[in-house]
Design an enzyme around this catalytic site. Structure first.
Site, PDB file in Angstrom:
ATOM      1  CG  ASP A  24      76.525 -75.750  31.575  1.00 10.43           C
ATOM      2  OD1 ASP A  24      76.716 -76.865  32.077  1.00 10.43           O
ATOM      3  OD2 ASP A  24      76.082 -75.598  30.421  1.00 10.43           O
ATOM      4  CB  THR A  61      76.316 -79.381  28.842  1.00  9.47           C
ATOM      5  OG1 THR A  61      76.352 -79.066  30.236  1.00  9.47           O
ATOM      6  CG2 THR A  61      76.352 -78.082  28.055  1.00  9.47           C
TER       7      THR A  61
END
Length: 309
Positions: free
Chosen positions: A51, A122
């Protein structure tokens, strides 16, 4: 008047290549096995090294070429020098060759807002559910999503070693959407795609009110909209305030480009101005067609539970 490609087309062409670079970063981090997971607000709200690096790459690359564009990324990261190996300077020639829709031709850099989700899905990424993972870059003007890029870093990963991994889907209303193939649509069957990890009674009640023939529970807003544009689902129903503007800007632009629609559960459009609140507090309802049918099916109890944005 400039004789070159319109600013928004140049931005979209760069976003296409930048998203592919971010997808490669996401793959590389997974390959190392060192995910660097931290919890942001809890076990269902994670951030990984992928990320962080992907957002740095996207934001720094676009800001370098388009310094007047407002760029809003999901991750709150400290200001720091970005290493050159994260910068992507390329662009998609295919996009630059397109004719920009007239309404977007004269837009200026400072009028555009870019919404970035460097790794949508995620939680699924950390669990190995790799087909749920996407990189999202959406472009907005006047509060509307007008262009978007979705990169799927692990597209084809089930094919094993030797398969070419990843693909990039892009679209702009008035121009179309590209990089994918429409499968056989569900037809009269109502196939609802919804969350796999953020469900509750309100979400479940809303899905059941649609009288679905089938419910597909997958992760990631980008992945759910791909289910729609490829014809595998009829509607994306998420009656919860868990989604943010960076989750929906790029998918909405692509969905709109193929004649679909994305609203809150009340049927109102979301706005993507630079100063709006980030939470999509009234849920998400997205469809390829028959949007009003689904709006009519939303129970009053669900509407009361979800505040208007």
């Amino acid at each position: 008047m400039s004789s070159g490609p319109a600013v928004v087309l140049r931005l979209l062409a760069s976003a296409h290549t930048v998203a592919a670079r971010a997808g490669a970063i996401v793959r590389n981090v997974l390959h190392t096995g060192e995910l660097g997971i931290v919890e942001k607000t809890g076990a269902d709200d994670l951030q990984t090294l992928a990320d962080r690096l992907a957002q740095q790459s996207i934001c720094a690359s676009l800001a370098q070429k388009f310094p007047k564009v407002t760029i809003i990324g999901e991750e709150e990261l400290p200001s720091e020098e970005i290493s050159n190996d994260l910068i992507e300077n390329g662009h998609s020639e295919e996009i630059l060759q397109r004719t920009c829709p007239e309404e977007y031709r004269e837009l200026k850099e400072e009028e555009l807002v870019v919404w970035v989700d460097p790794l949508d899905g995620t939680k699924e990424y950390t669990e190995g559910l790799l087909d749920n993972v996407t990189v999202l870059i959406g472009i907005a003007h006047g509060g509307k999503a007008i262009a978007g890029v979705i990169n799927q870093p692990f597209y084809n990963y089930q094919l094993g070693a030797g398969a070419h991994l990843g693909r990039t889907i892009w679209g702009m209303p008035g121009l179309g959407a590209f990089g994918f193939q429409l499968q056989e649509a569900p037809g009269d069957r109502r196939v609802i795609t919804t969350t796999r990890s953020h469900s509750n009674k309100v979400v479940t009640d809303c899905v059941e009110a649609m009288e679905p023939h089938e419910v597909v529970r997958v992760g990631g807003a980008g992945n759910k909209v791909i289910q729609l544009v490829e014809g595998r689902a009829s509607a994306y129903v998420f009656a919860s305030p868990g989604c943010k503007k960076w989750d929906t800007c790029a998918p909405e632009a692509i969905l709109t480009a193929v004649g679909g629609k994305l609203t809150d559960m009340h049927g109102n459009a979301y706005r993507y101005d630079a100063d709006v609140k980030h939470m999509n507090s009234a849920g998400v309802l997205a469809t390829l067609r028959n949007h009003e049918y689904y709006i009519r099916r939303v129970p009053q109890s669900v509407l009361q539970a979800l505040a208007l944005d």
